[in-house]
Design a protein around this motif. Structure first.
Motif, mmCIF file in Angstrom:
data_model
loop_
_atom_site.group_PDB
_atom_site.id
_atom_site.type_symbol
_atom_site.label_atom_id
_atom_site.label_comp_id
_atom_site.label_asym_id
_atom_site.label_seq_id
_atom_site.Cartn_x
_atom_site.Cartn_y
_atom_site.Cartn_z
ATOM 1 N N GLY A 62 0.827 -1.209 0.000
ATOM 2 C CA GLY A 62 0.000 0.000 0.000
ATOM 3 C C GLY A 62 0.854 1.248 0.000
ATOM 4 N N PHE A 63 1.917 1.231 0.776
ATOM 5 C CA PHE A 63 2.837 2.368 0.800
ATOM 6 C C PHE A 63 3.455 2.581 -0.577
ATOM 7 C CE2 PHE A 63 7.280 3.741 1.107
ATOM 8 C CZ PHE A 63 7.076 5.028 1.554
ATOM 9 N N LEU A 64 3.947 1.519 -1.177
ATOM 10 C CA LEU A 64 4.581 1.641 -2.493
ATOM 11 C C LEU A 64 3.580 2.085 -3.555
ATOM 12 C CD1 LEU A 64 6.877 -1.501 -2.307
ATOM 13 C CD2 LEU A 64 7.594 0.907 -2.235
ATOM 14 N N ARG A 65 2.356 1.639 -3.434
ATOM 15 C CA ARG A 65 1.309 2.023 -4.388
ATOM 16 C C ARG A 65 0.951 3.512 -4.262
ATOM 17 N NH1 ARG A 65 -2.324 -0.827 -2.294
ATOM 18 N NH2 ARG A 65 -3.451 0.847 -1.285
ATOM 19 N N THR A 66 1.079 4.071 -3.065
ATOM 20 C CA THR A 66 0.616 5.441 -2.828
ATOM 21 C C THR A 66 1.741 6.476 -2.823
ATOM 22 O OG1 THR A 66 0.651 5.048 -0.439
ATOM 23 C CG2 THR A 66 -1.445 4.700 -1.578
ATOM 24 N N THR A 67 2.957 6.062 -3.138
ATOM 25 C CA THR A 67 4.057 7.024 -3.265
ATOM 26 C C THR A 67 4.584 6.983 -4.693
ATOM 27 O OG1 THR A 67 5.690 5.400 -2.521
ATOM 28 C CG2 THR A 67 4.795 6.899 -0.857
ATOM 29 N N ARG A 68 5.049 8.117 -5.144
ATOM 30 C CA ARG A 68 5.590 8.207 -6.505
ATOM 31 C C ARG A 68 7.019 7.670 -6.535
ATOM 32 N NH1 ARG A 68 5.128 14.021 -7.003
ATOM 33 N NH2 ARG A 68 7.053 13.755 -8.168
ATOM 34 N N ALA A 69 7.286 6.834 -7.489
ATOM 35 C CA ALA A 69 8.622 6.252 -7.631
ATOM 36 C C ALA A 69 9.670 7.299 -7.984
ATOM 37 C CB ALA A 69 8.604 5.150 -8.685
ATOM 38 N N ASP A 70 9.250 8.410 -8.597
ATOM 39 C CA ASP A 70 10.211 9.437 -9.016
ATOM 40 C C ASP A 70 10.354 10.574 -7.996
ATOM 41 O OD1 ASP A 70 7.688 10.514 -9.413
ATOM 42 O OD2 ASP A 70 8.184 11.439 -11.325
ATOM 43 N N PRO A 91 12.085 12.191 -5.071
ATOM 44 C CA PRO A 91 13.351 12.023 -4.355
ATOM 45 C C PRO A 91 13.175 11.956 -2.832
ATOM 46 C CG PRO A 91 13.363 14.058 -5.675
ATOM 47 C CD PRO A 91 12.035 13.408 -5.859
ATOM 48 N N ALA A 92 12.174 12.653 -2.293
ATOM 49 C CA ALA A 92 11.948 12.611 -0.847
ATOM 50 C C ALA A 92 11.468 11.239 -0.391
ATOM 51 C CB ALA A 92 10.935 13.679 -0.440
ATOM 52 N N ALA A 144 12.407 8.361 -1.886
ATOM 53 C CA ALA A 144 13.321 7.320 -2.369
ATOM 54 C C ALA A 144 13.823 6.387 -1.275
ATOM 55 C CB ALA A 144 14.500 7.955 -3.105
ATOM 56 N N LYS A 145 14.319 6.921 -0.166
ATOM 57 C CA LYS A 145 14.881 6.032 0.858
ATOM 58 C C LYS A 145 13.790 5.210 1.535
ATOM 59 C CE LYS A 145 15.143 9.394 4.636
ATOM 60 N NZ LYS A 145 16.036 10.119 5.519
ATOM 61 N N PHE A 146 12.587 5.765 1.651
ATOM 62 C CA PHE A 146 11.485 5.025 2.261
ATOM 63 C C PHE A 146 10.996 3.921 1.323
ATOM 64 C CE2 PHE A 146 11.444 9.309 4.017
ATOM 65 C CZ PHE A 146 11.645 9.021 5.355
ATOM 66 N N ARG A 147 10.930 4.243 0.033
ATOM 67 C CA ARG A 147 10.532 3.236 -0.958
ATOM 68 C C ARG A 147 11.563 2.106 -0.988
ATOM 69 N NH1 ARG A 147 6.566 3.759 -4.474
ATOM 70 N NH2 ARG A 147 7.679 2.450 -5.951
ATOM 71 N N ALA A 148 12.842 2.461 -0.964
ATOM 72 C CA ALA A 148 13.899 1.445 -0.980
ATOM 73 C C ALA A 148 13.794 0.544 0.248
ATOM 74 C CB ALA A 148 15.278 2.105 -1.059
ATOM 75 N N HIS A 149 13.550 1.136 1.395
ATOM 76 C CA HIS A 149 13.403 0.364 2.632
ATOM 77 C C HIS A 149 12.202 -0.567 2.538
ATOM 78 C CE1 HIS A 149 12.506 0.214 7.155
ATOM 79 N NE2 HIS A 149 13.588 -0.498 6.962
ATOM 80 N N ALA A 150 11.093 -0.064 2.036
ATOM 81 C CA ALA A 150 9.886 -0.883 1.883
ATOM 82 C C ALA A 150 10.127 -2.011 0.875
ATOM 83 C CB ALA A 150 8.707 -0.013 1.455
ATOM 84 N N PRO A 196 7.677 8.420 8.437
ATOM 85 C CA PRO A 196 6.817 8.353 7.253
ATOM 86 C C PRO A 196 6.111 9.649 6.909
ATOM 87 C CG PRO A 196 5.762 7.301 9.114
ATOM 88 C CD PRO A 196 7.155 7.677 9.548
ATOM 89 N N ARG A 197 6.150 10.635 7.745
ATOM 90 C CA ARG A 197 5.424 11.873 7.442
ATOM 91 C C ARG A 197 6.041 12.653 6.309
ATOM 92 N NH1 ARG A 197 4.938 13.610 13.507
ATOM 93 N NH2 ARG A 197 7.022 12.835 13.314
ATOM 94 N N THR A 198 7.228 12.293 5.901
ATOM 95 C CA THR A 198 7.815 13.005 4.772
ATOM 96 C C THR A 198 7.160 12.582 3.484
ATOM 97 O OG1 THR A 198 9.557 11.367 4.506
ATOM 98 C CG2 THR A 198 10.036 13.280 5.915
ATOM 99 N N GLU A 199 6.339 11.565 3.556
ATOM 100 C CA GLU A 199 5.634 11.074 2.371
ATOM 101 C C GLU A 199 4.266 11.698 2.266
ATOM 102 O OE1 GLU A 199 7.487 9.329 0.435
ATOM 103 O OE2 GLU A 199 8.933 9.534 2.019
ATOM 104 N N GLY A 200 3.700 11.647 1.062
ATOM 105 C CA GLY A 200 2.389 12.221 0.801
ATOM 106 C C GLY A 200 1.303 11.390 1.173
#
Length: 160
Positions: free
Chosen positions: A111-119, A121-122, A124-130, A156-160
């Motif tokens: 769900g996190f990966l689906r709701t964050t943009r892969a491009d 930069p803010a 990126a490190k959270f997506r990589a960790h997930a 996680p608050r740095t994410e949208g």
């Protein structure tokens, strides 16, 4: 308006006589005073009872004050209101991992990966960790930090 205020939906059009409990909570939290921040967040929630970002912040404060079950409950409530709240998916996933609930944790990582943009930069490190954690859960590769407790480096608050 600060980026924190924009993130949690704050407005500068408040009655100047009314205390800004959300700003107070964020200030307390920035100083590491999570117990008192929880009180202010709860007061902010009275003003905004269905604000998923306030709920997300409350869940983070519960995590920081070693109240994982309350944090899980609060993240779930936030996700009932906004199923696309990326930070709530992220935080909930790692709390569920700590509890040993890998199936539901994996769903929230997805769900996190689906709701964050892969491009973004803010993100990126959270997506990589997930992504590393999901890979580890599926047996593809080890992830040394898969059971991270959500310290400041993984807020996680740095994410949208």
């Amino acid at each position: 308006m600060t980026w924190w205020r924009r993130l949690v939906g704050g407005s500068s059009e408040r009655d100047s006589k009314q205390p800004d409990f959300l700003a107070e909570a964020l200030d307390l939290e920035s100083r590491g005073d999570y117990a008192n921040a929880l009180t202010s967040y709860r007061l902010a929630l009275r003003e905004r009872p269905d604000d998923p970002r306030v709920l997300q912040n409350i869940a983070i404060a519960f995590s920081k004050t070693s109240q994982p079950e309350e944090a899980i409950r609060t993240y779930r409530r936030a996700l009932q209101i906004d199923p696309d709240l990326a930070g709530a998916h992220y935080g909930l996933a790692f709390l569920l991992l700590k509890r040993g609930d890998t199936a539901h944790a994996g769903m929230h990582l997805e769900g996190f990966l689906r709701t964050t943009r892969a491009d973004d930069p803010a993100a990126a490190k959270f997506r990589a960790h997930a992504e590393r954690t999901l890979a580890e859960l599926s047996g593809q590769e080890p992830a040394a930090d898969a059971f991270d407790d959500g310290d400041d480096a993984h807020d996680p608050r740095t994410e949208g």
